[in-house]
Design a protein around this motif. Structure first.
Motif, PDB file in Angstrom:
ATOM      1  N   GLY A   5      29.190  27.605  11.942  1.00 25.88           N
ATOM      2  CA  GLY A   5      29.002  29.025  11.660  1.00 25.88           C
ATOM      3  C   GLY A   5      27.509  29.306  11.488  1.00 25.88           C
ATOM      4  N   SER A   6      27.164  29.967  10.411  1.00 25.67           N
ATOM      5  CA  SER A   6      25.752  30.295  10.170  1.00 25.67           C
ATOM      6  C   SER A   6      25.029  29.197   9.404  1.00 25.67           C
ATOM      7  CB  SER A   6      25.650  31.605   9.374  1.00 25.67           C
ATOM      8  OG  SER A   6      26.182  31.433   8.067  1.00 25.67           O
ATOM      9  N   LEU A   7      25.721  28.098   9.135  1.00 27.43           N
ATOM     10  CA  LEU A   7      25.124  27.015   8.347  1.00 27.43           C
ATOM     11  C   LEU A   7      24.706  25.857   9.228  1.00 27.43           C
ATOM     12  CD1 LEU A   7      27.552  26.924   5.296  1.00 27.43           C
ATOM     13  CD2 LEU A   7      25.468  28.267   5.614  1.00 27.43           C
ATOM     14  N   ARG A   8      23.682  25.156   8.759  1.00 27.78           N
ATOM     15  CA  ARG A   8      23.215  23.949   9.441  1.00 27.78           C
ATOM     16  C   ARG A   8      23.285  22.797   8.449  1.00 27.78           C
ATOM     17  NH1 ARG A   8      18.066  24.620  12.897  1.00 27.78           N
ATOM     18  NH2 ARG A   8      19.171  23.034  14.050  1.00 27.78           N
ATOM     19  N   PHE A   9      23.830  21.681   8.903  1.00 21.22           N
ATOM     20  CA  PHE A   9      24.016  20.487   8.082  1.00 21.22           C
ATOM     21  C   PHE A   9      23.238  19.340   8.699  1.00 21.22           C
ATOM     22  CE2 PHE A   9      27.606  23.151   7.354  1.00 21.22           C
ATOM     23  CZ  PHE A   9      28.040  22.898   6.066  1.00 21.22           C
ATOM     24  N   ARG A  10      22.553  18.593   7.853  1.00 23.53           N
ATOM     25  CA  ARG A  10      21.938  17.368   8.333  1.00 23.53           C
ATOM     26  C   ARG A  10      22.042  16.317   7.240  1.00 23.53           C
ATOM     27  NH1 ARG A  10      17.555  16.359   5.903  1.00 23.53           N
ATOM     28  NH2 ARG A  10      16.039  17.904   5.298  1.00 23.53           N
ATOM     29  N   PRO A  11      22.039  15.044   7.626  1.00 20.83           N
ATOM     30  CA  PRO A  11      22.131  13.995   6.612  1.00 20.83           C
ATOM     31  C   PRO A  11      21.026  14.137   5.563  1.00 20.83           C
ATOM     32  CG  PRO A  11      22.461  13.060   8.787  1.00 20.83           C
ATOM     33  CD  PRO A  11      22.014  14.494   8.987  1.00 20.83           C
ATOM     34  N   PHE A  12      21.396  13.961   4.323  1.00 21.32           N
ATOM     35  CA  PHE A  12      20.466  14.059   3.203  1.00 21.32           C
ATOM     36  C   PHE A  12      19.486  12.896   3.267  1.00 21.32           C
ATOM     37  CE2 PHE A  12      19.029  13.875  -1.166  1.00 21.32           C
ATOM     38  CZ  PHE A  12      18.991  15.218  -1.547  1.00 21.32           C
ATOM     39  N   GLU A  13      18.200  13.198   3.041  1.00 18.88           N
ATOM     40  CA  GLU A  13      17.129  12.194   3.093  1.00 18.88           C
ATOM     41  C   GLU A  13      16.348  12.206   1.786  1.00 18.88           C
ATOM     42  OE1 GLU A  13      14.809  13.619   6.364  1.00 18.88           O
ATOM     43  OE2 GLU A  13      16.300  13.021   7.850  1.00 18.88           O
ATOM     44  N   GLU A  14      15.593  11.161   1.567  1.00 17.58           N
ATOM     45  CA  GLU A  14      14.770  11.041   0.351  1.00 17.58           C
ATOM     46  C   GLU A  14      13.888  12.273   0.146  1.00 17.58           C
ATOM     47  OE1 GLU A  14      13.079   9.884  -3.085  1.00 17.58           O
ATOM     48  OE2 GLU A  14      14.566   8.603  -2.124  1.00 17.58           O
ATOM     49  N   SER A  15      13.315  12.793   1.212  1.00 19.38           N
ATOM     50  CA  SER A  15      12.425  13.954   1.089  1.00 19.38           C
ATOM     51  C   SER A  15      13.169  15.208   0.609  1.00 19.38           C
ATOM     52  CB  SER A  15      11.725  14.239   2.415  1.00 19.38           C
ATOM     53  OG  SER A  15      12.674  14.522   3.428  1.00 19.38           O
ATOM     54  N   ASP A  16      14.498  15.217   0.731  1.00 19.30           N
ATOM     55  CA  ASP A  16      15.293  16.358   0.292  1.00 19.30           C
ATOM     56  C   ASP A  16      15.417  16.448  -1.229  1.00 19.30           C
ATOM     57  OD1 ASP A  16      15.884  17.346   2.875  1.00 19.30           O
ATOM     58  OD2 ASP A  16      17.479  15.844   3.092  1.00 19.30           O
ATOM     59  N   VAL A  17      15.189  15.354  -1.914  1.00 19.87           N
ATOM     60  CA  VAL A  17      15.326  15.356  -3.374  1.00 19.87           C
ATOM     61  C   VAL A  17      14.440  16.434  -3.985  1.00 19.87           C
ATOM     62  CG1 VAL A  17      14.971  14.026  -5.492  1.00 19.87           C
ATOM     63  CG2 VAL A  17      16.061  12.944  -3.510  1.00 19.87           C
ATOM     64  N   ALA A  18      13.186  16.496  -3.566  1.00 19.75           N
ATOM     65  CA  ALA A  18      12.250  17.479  -4.121  1.00 19.75           C
ATOM     66  C   ALA A  18      12.632  18.906  -3.759  1.00 19.75           C
ATOM     67  CB  ALA A  18      10.827  17.182  -3.635  1.00 19.75           C
ATOM     68  N   VAL A  19      13.235  19.104  -2.602  1.00 22.92           N
ATOM     69  CA  VAL A  19      13.623  20.443  -2.147  1.00 22.92           C
ATOM     70  C   VAL A  19      14.873  20.930  -2.877  1.00 22.92           C
ATOM     71  CG1 VAL A  19      14.440  21.772  -0.151  1.00 22.92           C
ATOM     72  CG2 VAL A  19      12.599  20.093   0.136  1.00 22.92           C
ATOM     73  N   PHE A  20      15.862  20.048  -3.021  1.00 23.67           N
ATOM     74  CA  PHE A  20      17.171  20.483  -3.515  1.00 23.67           C
ATOM     75  C   PHE A  20      17.368  20.326  -5.023  1.00 23.67           C
ATOM     76  CE2 PHE A  20      17.917  20.237   1.007  1.00 23.67           C
ATOM     77  CZ  PHE A  20      18.650  21.392   1.224  1.00 23.67           C
ATOM     78  N   THR A  21      16.536  19.543  -5.698  1.00 25.99           N
ATOM     79  CA  THR A  21      16.691  19.417  -7.151  1.00 25.99           C
ATOM     80  C   THR A  21      16.524  20.761  -7.859  1.00 25.99           C
ATOM     81  OG1 THR A  21      16.129  17.073  -7.192  1.00 25.99           O
ATOM     82  CG2 THR A  21      15.801  18.300  -9.235  1.00 25.99           C
ATOM     83  N   PRO A  22      15.535  21.591  -7.528  1.00 24.48           N
ATOM     84  CA  PRO A  22      15.445  22.898  -8.199  1.00 24.48           C
ATOM     85  C   PRO A  22      16.672  23.784  -7.939  1.00 24.48           C
ATOM     86  CG  PRO A  22      13.377  22.389  -7.095  1.00 24.48           C
ATOM     87  CD  PRO A  22      14.375  21.357  -6.662  1.00 24.48           C
ATOM     88  N   LEU A  23      17.261  23.703  -6.744  1.00 22.04           N
ATOM     89  CA  LEU A  23      18.476  24.462  -6.449  1.00 22.04           C
ATOM     90  C   LEU A  23      19.640  23.941  -7.284  1.00 22.04           C
ATOM     91  CD1 LEU A  23      16.679  25.030  -3.878  1.00 22.04           C
ATOM     92  CD2 LEU A  23      18.820  25.185  -2.647  1.00 22.04           C
ATOM     93  N   MET A  24      19.741  22.623  -7.378  1.00 18.33           N
ATOM     94  CA  MET A  24      20.804  22.024  -8.170  1.00 18.33           C
ATOM     95  C   MET A  24      20.665  22.432  -9.635  1.00 18.33           C
ATOM     96  SD  MET A  24      21.858  18.033  -8.547  1.00 18.33           S
ATOM     97  CE  MET A  24      23.570  17.663  -8.901  1.00 18.33           C
ATOM     98  N   LYS A  25      19.453  22.400 -10.142  1.00 10.38           N
ATOM     99  CA  LYS A  25      19.222  22.798 -11.529  1.00 10.38           C
ATOM    100  C   LYS A  25      19.653  24.241 -11.744  1.00 10.38           C
ATOM    101  CE  LYS A  25      15.748  23.139 -15.188  1.00 10.38           C
ATOM    102  NZ  LYS A  25      16.785  23.449 -16.140  1.00 10.38           N
ATOM    103  N   ARG A  26      19.272  25.139 -10.838  1.00 10.68           N
ATOM    104  CA  ARG A  26      19.674  26.550 -10.964  1.00 10.68           C
ATOM    105  C   ARG A  26      21.197  26.696 -10.918  1.00 10.68           C
ATOM    106  NH1 ARG A  26      15.336  27.567  -7.549  1.00 10.68           N
ATOM    107  NH2 ARG A  26      16.637  28.155  -5.784  1.00 10.68           N
TER     108      ARG A  26
END
Length: 165
Positions: A5-26
């Motif tokens: 659909g309108s979403l894009r999925f890719r395997p999670f990588e080490e560099s994603d930790v810094a990007v997604f941790t603030p989203l997870m916290k929120r």
């Protein structure tokens, strides 16, 4: 990268930790605020990247970084087992994108990606009634057990979804 659909999925990588941790916290803080009236709260490491490092990057898990129109949206972590009784370990969406059906779209991607699954299982905090409604009413899970039901903070809902084959 997989489009769904309108979403894009890719395997999670080490560099994603810094990007997604603030989203997870929120996402987890938002849930804690709505259901417990407290400013912050989540599982150990949700706010410093340790949770994502320990689970999304675990060699036995399969995790996806999810994007919507090039914007980081959320993460889903699953554990795929040889007996096809699989476990949804974590699914979160940035609360800025909440209420738009993205969580359900992520779940539908997971089901489509792992069609061999016989049973999906997950666990969610007892206080998080919005999670209960999402998993039961939207995703088709059933509550099979409530642990520590008398303690709102420690309660845990165990859920299952039998897949039709």
């Amino acid at each position: 990268m997989d489009d769904f659909g309108s979403l894009r999925f890719r395997p999670f990588e080490e560099s994603d930790v810094a990007v997604f941790t603030p989203l997870m916290k929120r996402a987890f803080d938002d849930d804690t605020q709505r259901h417990l009236g407290e400013a912050v709260g989540g599982p150990p490491g949700y706010d410093n990247g340790d949770f994502l490092r320990n689970y999304a990057l675990h060699q036995a898990s399969t995790a996806f970084a999810v994007y919507h129109e090039q914007e980081p949206l959320g993460v889903v972590i699953v554990w795929i087992r040889p007996d096809d009784e699989n476990f949804l370990g974590c699914l979160f969406v940035d609360p800025d994108f909440g209420g738009r059906g993205f969580g359900l779209a992520i779940w539908r991607f997971v089901e489509a990606r792992f069609p061999q699954t016989r049973v999906w299982r997950t666990e969610t905090p007892g206080f998080s009634t919005s999670n209960h409604a999402f998993y039961v009413n939207k995703c088709g899970f059933h509550i099979v057990k409530i642990e520590h039901a008398r303690d709102r903070r420690e309660a845990s809902y165990l859920m299952e979804k039998q897949m039709n084959k």
